[in-house]
Scaffold this active site. Sequence first.
Site, PDB file in Angstrom:
ATOM      1  N   ARG A 101      -7.940   6.000  -5.155  1.00  0.00           N
ATOM      2  CA  ARG A 101      -7.748   7.445  -5.316  1.00  0.00           C
ATOM      3  C   ARG A 101      -8.082   7.878  -6.734  1.00  0.00           C
ATOM      4  O   ARG A 101      -8.742   8.904  -6.955  1.00  0.00           O
ATOM      5  CB  ARG A 101      -6.322   7.819  -4.942  1.00  0.00           C
ATOM      6  N   ILE A 120       0.858  -1.174   0.000  1.00  0.00           N
ATOM      7  CA  ILE A 120       0.000   0.000   0.000  1.00  0.00           C
ATOM      8  C   ILE A 120       0.901   1.232   0.000  1.00  0.00           C
ATOM      9  O   ILE A 120       2.087   1.149   0.315  1.00  0.00           O
ATOM     10  CB  ILE A 120      -0.978   0.027   1.203  1.00  0.00           C
ATOM     11  N   ASP A 121       0.349   2.359  -0.370  1.00  0.00           N
ATOM     12  CA  ASP A 121       1.142   3.577  -0.500  1.00  0.00           C
ATOM     13  C   ASP A 121       1.716   4.028   0.839  1.00  0.00           C
ATOM     14  O   ASP A 121       1.173   3.719   1.907  1.00  0.00           O
ATOM     15  CB  ASP A 121       0.284   4.707  -1.074  1.00  0.00           C
ATOM     16  N   LYS A 122       2.773   4.802   0.762  1.00  0.00           N
ATOM     17  CA  LYS A 122       3.436   5.351   1.956  1.00  0.00           C
ATOM     18  C   LYS A 122       2.455   6.045   2.881  1.00  0.00           C
ATOM     19  O   LYS A 122       2.480   5.842   4.103  1.00  0.00           O
ATOM     20  CB  LYS A 122       4.530   6.333   1.519  1.00  0.00           C
TER      21      LYS A 122
END
Length: 333
Positions: free
Chosen positions: A253, A149-151
């Site tokens: 997103r 998953i993203d930072k």
Amino acid sequence: MNDSNRPSDKHTEMNQIELTHQTTDKQIGHRLDKLASQVFEGFSRVQLQDWINEGKLTINGKAQKPKYRVKIDDVLQLSATLEQHGADLPEDIDIEVVYEDDDVLVINKPVGMVVHPGAGNWTGTLVNGLLFHYPEQKHLPRAGLVHRIDKDTSGLLIVGKNKTAQLELMEQLKDKSVYRHYKCVVAGDAEDLQRHRLINQPIGRHKTQRTKMTVMQTGGKDAVTHLLEITPLKQNYSLVSVGLETGRTHQIRVHLSSLGYPLIGDAVYGGRQQLRAGLTDEQREAIKAFPRQALHAYELGFVHPTTGEDINVTTDIPEDMVSLINMLNDATQ
């Protein structure tokens, strides 16, 4: 960190694989890729398909397609090199483990932690932490991580503690038998969002802004997002529970922002669309100051790679999102 501080490639280990199998009468007619995944254990079907396409897994010394139907006494020969990168260093980083047994870990990743080392982030990642707390996983790709998953997204990640478990979980992810549910705070009216319970729009890399993804009608990869539950907050804002059928980069997103409903705090896909009518000054400032996309992976489900048991793991929404939700849901404002 500049390139001079990047871990050296000299730590890469090369393991040569030489395996053969002669087909039996019971295996006649099986697809090459399916049979290979049965007789060459420890490799995913995706990896084996790549080797078939590259001519590293042959039939009777000749390259074939993955869908080739095997014949009696065909000889499958696998000759390939498996790279194991040992450059990632262990670091004493706190890791919140929410589920663990002999084969599987589920980690609750905090906001701001990069999942694995890469350009600009060679240390301080989840992989570095895993290598410290679970040193026996150093031989696994990315220390056993199954997905990422993203930072600036928080929440749950699955980790295989051995090669068999990691490969099995990766296959489940590919076969969509792993389910991943997220909570996000969205600039969008709940009634409007109800019209988009299923978002089926291909996603690809933006043609000019290469760090961004975008919805593409041609050339993109299939991307399917389900809006599972929509809870109205203040007028024009909602708390949304999201399920992923696919796992494209930035999928939630991109899908929501493409419809005009960006996540709060999303500096890449949000912009001024995050600010809707009817906000108090305090709420407006809270939205503008929110430092990351309001997105949390709160639930994971998978089939245990050894026992076959259905496993479900959940975690609470982090405090920063709770405060934002309370701010937007305050009836006195």
